[in-house]
Design an enzyme around this catalytic site. Sequence first.
Site, short mmCIF file in Angstrom:
data_model
loop_
_atom_site.label_atom_id
_atom_site.label_comp_id
_atom_site.label_asym_id
_atom_site.label_seq_id
_atom_site.Cartn_x
_atom_site.Cartn_y
_atom_site.Cartn_z
N ASP A 4 3.17 1.81 -2.77
CA ASP A 4 2.16 1.01 -2.22
C ASP A 4 2.87 0.14 -0.40
O ASP A 4 2.67 0.51 0.85
CB ASP A 4 1.53 0.37 -1.95
CG ASP A 4 1.21 1.18 -3.21
OD1 ASP A 4 1.00 2.46 -2.90
OD2 ASP A 4 0.77 0.98 -4.29
N GLY A 34 13.29 7.35 -3.83
CA GLY A 34 13.90 6.82 -4.38
C GLY A 34 15.12 6.18 -4.12
O GLY A 34 15.26 5.22 -3.08
N GLY A 94 4.95 -6.45 -11.24
CA GLY A 94 4.19 -6.68 -11.00
C GLY A 94 4.16 -6.10 -9.34
O GLY A 94 5.21 -5.26 -8.85
#
Length: 322
Positions: free
Chosen positions: A251, A221, A286
Amino acid sequence: MYDYDLLVVGSANADLVIDVERRPAAGETVLGGDLAVHPGGKGANQAVAAARLGAGTALLAQVGDDGHGRLLLDSLHAAGVDTVGVLVGGAPTGVALITVDPSGDNSIVVSPGANARLTPADIRAAVSLFLASRVVSAQLEIPLETVVEVVRNLSPDNRFVLNPSPPRPLPTEVLAVCDPLIVNEHEARVILGEACVSEDPADWARLLLAKGPRSVVVTLGAQGALVCDDSGVTRVAPVKVEPVDTTGAGDAFTAALAWRLGTGADLPEAAAYAALVGAAAVTKRGAQQSYPTAEEAEALRRAIPGDAASGRAPGESRRGDA
Protein backbone atom coordinates in the site's frame (compact mmCIF):
# COMPACT_ATOMS: atom_id res chain seq x y z
CA MET A 1 -6.04 23.77 -9.67
CA TYR A 2 -6.78 20.64 -7.66
CA ASP A 3 -7.75 20.50 -3.98
CA TYR A 4 -6.19 17.02 -3.66
CA ASP A 5 -3.15 15.34 -5.15
CA LEU A 6 -4.73 11.95 -4.49
CA LEU A 7 -8.22 10.62 -3.83
CA VAL A 8 -8.18 7.08 -2.46
CA VAL A 9 -11.37 5.05 -2.77
CA GLY A 10 -11.20 1.87 -0.74
CA SER A 11 -11.21 -0.03 2.50
CA ALA A 12 -10.54 0.89 6.11
CA ASN A 13 -9.87 -1.94 8.57
CA ALA A 14 -8.62 -2.50 12.07
CA ASP A 15 -5.55 -4.75 11.84
CA LEU A 16 -5.41 -7.39 14.59
CA VAL A 17 -1.79 -8.56 14.54
CA ILE A 18 -0.13 -11.52 16.26
CA ASP A 19 3.56 -12.47 15.96
CA VAL A 20 4.09 -16.21 15.46
CA GLU A 21 7.15 -18.44 15.22
CA ARG A 22 5.55 -19.95 12.13
CA ARG A 23 2.20 -19.68 10.45
CA PRO A 24 -0.11 -22.63 11.21
CA ALA A 25 -0.83 -25.41 8.75
CA ALA A 26 -4.39 -26.62 8.14
CA GLY A 27 -5.91 -27.94 11.36
CA GLU A 28 -2.95 -26.79 13.46
CA THR A 29 -2.90 -24.44 16.47
CA VAL A 30 0.18 -22.37 17.27
CA LEU A 31 0.87 -19.99 20.14
CA GLY A 32 1.65 -16.37 19.31
CA GLY A 33 2.63 -13.16 20.97
CA ASP A 34 0.40 -10.44 22.40
CA LEU A 35 -2.39 -9.11 20.22
CA ALA A 36 -1.76 -5.65 18.77
CA VAL A 37 -4.52 -3.56 17.16
CA HIS A 38 -3.51 -1.07 14.47
CA PRO A 39 -5.36 1.07 11.92
CA GLY A 40 -5.20 -0.53 8.46
CA GLY A 41 -7.11 -1.48 5.32
CA LYS A 42 -5.70 -0.91 1.85
CA GLY A 43 -7.62 2.29 1.24
CA ALA A 44 -6.83 3.91 4.58
CA ASN A 45 -3.23 2.67 4.35
CA GLN A 46 -2.72 4.30 0.97
CA ALA A 47 -4.28 7.55 2.13
CA VAL A 48 -2.08 7.73 5.23
CA ALA A 49 1.06 6.77 3.31
CA ALA A 50 0.49 9.50 0.73
CA ALA A 51 -0.38 12.14 3.31
CA ARG A 52 2.74 11.37 5.35
CA LEU A 53 4.80 11.97 2.22
CA GLY A 54 3.19 15.39 1.87
CA ALA A 55 0.44 14.70 -0.67
CA GLY A 56 -2.90 16.46 -0.29
CA THR A 57 -5.05 13.37 0.22
CA ALA A 58 -8.73 12.52 0.65
CA LEU A 59 -10.30 9.15 1.42
CA LEU A 60 -13.68 7.84 0.28
CA ALA A 61 -14.51 4.85 2.48
CA GLN A 62 -16.90 3.51 5.14
CA VAL A 63 -16.27 2.55 8.78
CA GLY A 64 -18.52 1.44 11.61
CA ASP A 65 -19.72 3.62 14.47
CA ASP A 66 -17.49 1.72 16.89
CA GLY A 67 -14.09 1.76 18.57
CA HIS A 68 -12.27 0.43 15.52
CA GLY A 69 -13.87 3.14 13.39
CA ARG A 70 -12.72 5.82 15.79
CA LEU A 71 -9.20 4.33 15.77
CA LEU A 72 -9.12 4.67 11.99
CA LEU A 73 -10.49 8.21 11.93
CA ASP A 74 -7.94 9.30 14.54
CA SER A 75 -5.09 7.84 12.48
CA LEU A 76 -6.33 9.48 9.29
CA HIS A 77 -6.69 12.86 10.98
CA ALA A 78 -3.24 12.57 12.56
CA ALA A 79 -1.69 11.98 9.12
CA GLY A 80 -3.54 14.93 7.61
CA VAL A 81 -5.98 12.96 5.43
CA ASP A 82 -9.25 14.75 4.59
CA THR A 83 -12.03 12.43 5.80
CA VAL A 84 -14.95 14.34 4.29
CA GLY A 85 -15.66 11.25 2.18
CA VAL A 86 -15.55 8.72 5.02
CA LEU A 87 -19.04 7.41 5.83
CA VAL A 88 -19.75 6.19 9.37
CA GLY A 89 -22.23 3.50 10.43
CA GLY A 90 -24.28 0.79 8.78
CA ALA A 91 -22.09 -2.15 9.81
CA PRO A 92 -19.10 -2.88 12.07
CA THR A 93 -15.72 -1.62 10.93
CA GLY A 94 -13.82 -4.11 8.77
CA VAL A 95 -11.19 -6.23 10.51
CA ALA A 96 -8.00 -7.90 9.21
CA LEU A 97 -6.58 -10.85 11.15
CA ILE A 98 -2.81 -10.89 10.56
CA THR A 99 -0.06 -13.30 11.58
CA VAL A 100 3.57 -12.21 11.16
CA ASP A 101 6.48 -14.66 11.22
CA PRO A 102 10.10 -13.91 12.27
CA SER A 103 11.10 -13.13 8.66
CA GLY A 104 8.47 -10.37 8.50
CA ASP A 105 6.20 -12.25 6.10
CA ASN A 106 2.50 -12.23 6.88
CA SER A 107 -0.78 -14.01 6.28
CA ILE A 108 -4.03 -12.01 6.31
CA VAL A 109 -7.73 -12.82 6.54
CA VAL A 110 -10.12 -9.88 6.07
CA SER A 111 -13.69 -9.50 7.38
CA PRO A 112 -14.99 -6.65 5.17
CA GLY A 113 -17.67 -5.30 7.53
CA ALA A 114 -18.55 -1.72 6.58
CA ASN A 115 -16.27 -1.88 3.53
CA ALA A 116 -18.83 -4.13 1.82
CA ARG A 117 -21.46 -1.39 2.29
CA LEU A 118 -19.62 1.21 0.21
CA THR A 119 -21.99 1.30 -2.76
CA PRO A 120 -22.08 2.73 -6.30
CA ALA A 121 -24.59 5.29 -5.00
CA ASP A 122 -21.99 6.49 -2.48
CA ILE A 123 -19.55 7.01 -5.34
CA ARG A 124 -22.05 9.02 -7.37
CA ALA A 125 -22.80 11.17 -4.32
CA ALA A 126 -19.10 12.03 -3.98
CA VAL A 127 -18.43 13.06 -7.58
CA SER A 128 -17.18 16.47 -6.42
CA LEU A 129 -14.19 14.71 -4.84
CA PHE A 130 -13.23 13.27 -8.22
CA LEU A 131 -13.37 16.68 -9.85
CA ALA A 132 -11.15 18.07 -7.09
CA SER A 133 -8.46 15.34 -7.36
CA ARG A 134 -5.49 14.90 -9.69
CA VAL A 135 -5.10 11.11 -9.23
CA VAL A 136 -7.66 8.51 -8.09
CA SER A 137 -6.53 5.22 -6.55
CA ALA A 138 -8.60 2.13 -5.73
CA GLN A 139 -8.23 -1.51 -4.59
CA LEU A 140 -10.58 -4.50 -4.39
CA GLU A 141 -11.37 -4.71 -0.67
CA ILE A 142 -14.61 -2.92 -1.56
CA PRO A 143 -17.28 -4.36 -3.90
CA LEU A 144 -16.22 -4.69 -7.53
CA GLU A 145 -19.38 -2.92 -8.70
CA THR A 146 -18.29 0.06 -6.57
CA VAL A 147 -14.88 0.12 -8.30
CA VAL A 148 -16.67 0.00 -11.66
CA GLU A 149 -18.68 3.03 -10.56
CA VAL A 150 -15.44 4.79 -9.61
CA VAL A 151 -14.24 4.29 -13.18
CA ARG A 152 -17.53 5.61 -14.58
CA ASN A 153 -17.24 8.78 -12.47
CA LEU A 154 -13.65 9.67 -13.30
CA SER A 155 -13.22 13.14 -14.74
CA PRO A 156 -11.39 13.43 -18.08
CA ASP A 157 -8.34 14.75 -16.23
CA ASN A 158 -8.16 12.05 -13.53
CA ARG A 159 -5.35 9.50 -13.67
CA PHE A 160 -6.56 6.15 -12.31
CA VAL A 161 -4.34 3.74 -10.38
CA LEU A 162 -5.62 0.29 -9.40
CA ASN A 163 -4.11 -2.35 -7.13
CA PRO A 164 -6.45 -5.35 -7.70
CA SER A 165 -6.09 -6.89 -4.27
CA PRO A 166 -7.53 -9.31 -3.38
CA PRO A 167 -7.29 -10.31 -7.05
CA ARG A 168 -10.17 -11.30 -9.30
CA PRO A 169 -10.95 -11.04 -13.02
CA LEU A 170 -11.51 -7.42 -14.02
CA PRO A 171 -14.04 -5.93 -16.46
CA THR A 172 -12.64 -4.47 -19.66
CA GLU A 173 -13.90 -0.99 -18.79
CA VAL A 174 -11.86 -1.03 -15.58
CA LEU A 175 -8.69 -2.38 -17.20
CA ALA A 176 -8.90 0.22 -19.97
CA VAL A 177 -8.37 3.18 -17.63
CA CYS A 178 -5.69 1.73 -15.32
CA ASP A 179 -2.54 3.84 -15.57
CA PRO A 180 -1.00 1.83 -14.06
CA LEU A 181 -2.43 -1.51 -12.99
CA ILE A 182 -0.22 -2.50 -10.01
CA VAL A 183 0.06 -6.22 -9.19
CA ASN A 184 2.31 -8.51 -7.21
CA GLU A 185 3.24 -11.97 -8.47
CA HIS A 186 0.16 -13.68 -7.04
CA GLU A 187 -2.21 -11.02 -8.37
CA ALA A 188 -0.61 -11.18 -11.81
CA ARG A 189 -1.17 -14.94 -12.00
CA VAL A 190 -4.82 -14.68 -10.93
CA ILE A 191 -5.68 -11.90 -13.38
CA LEU A 192 -3.87 -13.59 -16.27
CA GLY A 193 -5.43 -16.97 -15.51
CA GLU A 194 -4.88 -19.37 -18.40
CA ALA A 195 -2.95 -16.66 -20.24
CA CYS A 196 -0.16 -16.99 -17.66
CA VAL A 197 1.95 -19.28 -19.86
CA SER A 198 5.35 -18.04 -18.69
CA GLU A 199 7.36 -17.98 -15.47
CA ASP A 200 9.07 -14.74 -16.50
CA PRO A 201 7.58 -11.67 -14.73
CA ALA A 202 8.52 -9.51 -17.73
CA ASP A 203 6.22 -11.68 -19.83
CA TRP A 204 3.47 -11.24 -17.22
CA ALA A 205 3.83 -7.48 -17.56
CA ARG A 206 3.52 -7.66 -21.35
CA LEU A 207 0.56 -10.04 -21.18
CA LEU A 208 -1.21 -7.82 -18.66
CA LEU A 209 -0.61 -4.77 -20.83
CA ALA A 210 -2.18 -6.63 -23.74
CA LYS A 211 -5.39 -6.95 -21.68
CA GLY A 212 -5.96 -3.22 -21.98
CA PRO A 213 -4.32 -1.14 -19.21
CA ARG A 214 -2.41 1.95 -20.27
CA SER A 215 0.53 0.81 -18.13
CA VAL A 216 1.43 -2.01 -15.73
CA VAL A 217 3.66 -2.37 -12.66
CA VAL A 218 4.60 -5.82 -11.37
CA THR A 219 6.09 -5.71 -7.85
CA LEU A 220 8.59 -8.47 -7.04
CA GLY A 221 9.29 -7.98 -3.34
CA ALA A 222 13.00 -8.18 -2.62
CA GLN A 223 13.67 -8.36 -6.38
CA GLY A 224 12.32 -4.88 -7.06
CA ALA A 225 9.66 -4.24 -9.70
CA LEU A 226 8.94 -4.10 -13.42
CA VAL A 227 7.14 -1.28 -15.19
CA CYS A 228 5.60 -1.75 -18.61
CA ASP A 229 3.93 0.54 -21.12
CA ASP A 230 3.86 0.82 -24.90
CA SER A 231 7.57 1.71 -24.93
CA GLY A 232 8.65 -1.56 -23.31
CA VAL A 233 9.58 -3.09 -19.96
CA THR A 234 11.89 -1.43 -17.44
CA ARG A 235 13.31 -3.08 -14.33
CA VAL A 236 13.28 -1.10 -11.09
CA ALA A 237 16.05 -2.18 -8.75
CA PRO A 238 15.16 -3.23 -5.18
CA VAL A 239 16.07 -1.16 -2.15
CA LYS A 240 17.91 -3.49 0.21
CA VAL A 241 16.81 -3.31 3.85
CA GLU A 242 16.38 -5.76 6.71
CA PRO A 243 12.61 -6.46 6.86
CA VAL A 244 10.78 -6.44 10.19
CA ASP A 245 7.15 -6.58 9.05
CA THR A 246 5.88 -6.45 5.46
CA THR A 247 2.27 -5.61 6.44
CA GLY A 248 1.03 -2.71 4.34
CA ALA A 249 4.24 -2.28 2.35
CA GLY A 250 2.43 -2.76 -0.96
CA ASP A 251 0.00 0.00 0.00
CA ALA A 252 2.89 2.35 0.73
CA PHE A 253 4.35 1.51 -2.68
CA THR A 254 1.07 2.20 -4.47
CA ALA A 255 0.47 5.48 -2.63
CA ALA A 256 3.96 6.79 -3.31
CA LEU A 257 3.76 5.83 -6.97
CA ALA A 258 0.33 7.41 -7.45
CA TRP A 259 1.43 10.65 -5.82
CA ARG A 260 4.65 10.88 -7.83
CA LEU A 261 2.81 10.26 -11.09
CA GLY A 262 0.53 13.15 -10.21
CA THR A 263 3.53 15.44 -9.79
CA GLY A 264 4.64 14.69 -13.35
CA ALA A 265 7.18 11.91 -12.78
CA ASP A 266 7.42 9.24 -15.47
CA LEU A 267 6.48 5.68 -14.55
CA PRO A 268 10.01 4.28 -13.92
CA GLU A 269 10.91 7.31 -11.77
CA ALA A 270 7.69 7.07 -9.78
CA ALA A 271 8.15 3.31 -9.27
CA ALA A 272 11.71 3.81 -8.06
CA TYR A 273 10.52 6.28 -5.45
CA ALA A 274 7.71 3.91 -4.51
CA ALA A 275 10.24 1.12 -4.00
CA LEU A 276 12.15 3.38 -1.62
CA VAL A 277 9.02 4.21 0.38
CA GLY A 278 7.94 0.55 0.47
CA ALA A 279 11.38 -0.47 1.72
CA ALA A 280 11.25 2.11 4.50
CA ALA A 281 7.85 0.77 5.55
CA VAL A 282 9.07 -2.82 6.09
CA THR A 283 11.70 -1.69 8.60
CA LYS A 284 9.01 -0.99 11.23
CA ARG A 285 6.10 -2.97 12.64
CA GLY A 286 2.52 -2.43 11.58
CA ALA A 287 1.11 -0.71 8.53
CA GLN A 288 0.18 2.95 8.94
CA GLN A 289 2.58 3.61 11.81
CA SER A 290 5.45 2.29 9.67
CA TYR A 291 5.00 4.74 6.78
CA PRO A 292 7.83 7.23 6.29
CA THR A 293 7.69 10.96 5.84
CA ALA A 294 9.38 12.38 2.74
CA GLU A 295 12.35 13.31 4.93
CA GLU A 296 12.65 9.75 6.28
CA ALA A 297 12.49 8.32 2.76
CA GLU A 298 15.22 10.71 1.65
CA ALA A 299 17.39 9.70 4.62
CA LEU A 300 17.06 6.05 3.58
CA ARG A 301 17.96 6.93 -0.01
CA ARG A 302 21.14 8.62 1.15
CA ALA A 303 22.04 5.66 3.36
CA ILE A 304 21.93 2.95 0.67
CA PRO A 305 24.46 2.19 -2.09
CA GLY A 306 23.69 2.30 -5.80
CA ASP A 307 21.56 4.65 -7.84
CA ALA A 308 18.65 4.64 -5.39
CA ALA A 309 17.27 7.94 -6.61
CA SER A 310 16.58 6.44 -10.04
CA GLY A 311 15.82 2.93 -8.80
CA ARG A 312 18.54 1.45 -11.00
CA ALA A 313 21.68 -0.38 -10.05
CA PRO A 314 24.93 1.39 -11.00
CA GLY A 315 25.45 1.15 -14.76
CA GLU A 316 21.94 -0.11 -15.57
CA SER A 317 20.29 1.49 -18.59
CA ARG A 318 17.16 3.55 -18.13
CA ARG A 319 15.01 1.64 -20.62
CA GLY A 320 15.71 -1.99 -21.33
CA ASP A 321 13.94 -5.13 -22.43
CA ALA A 322 13.81 -6.87 -19.06
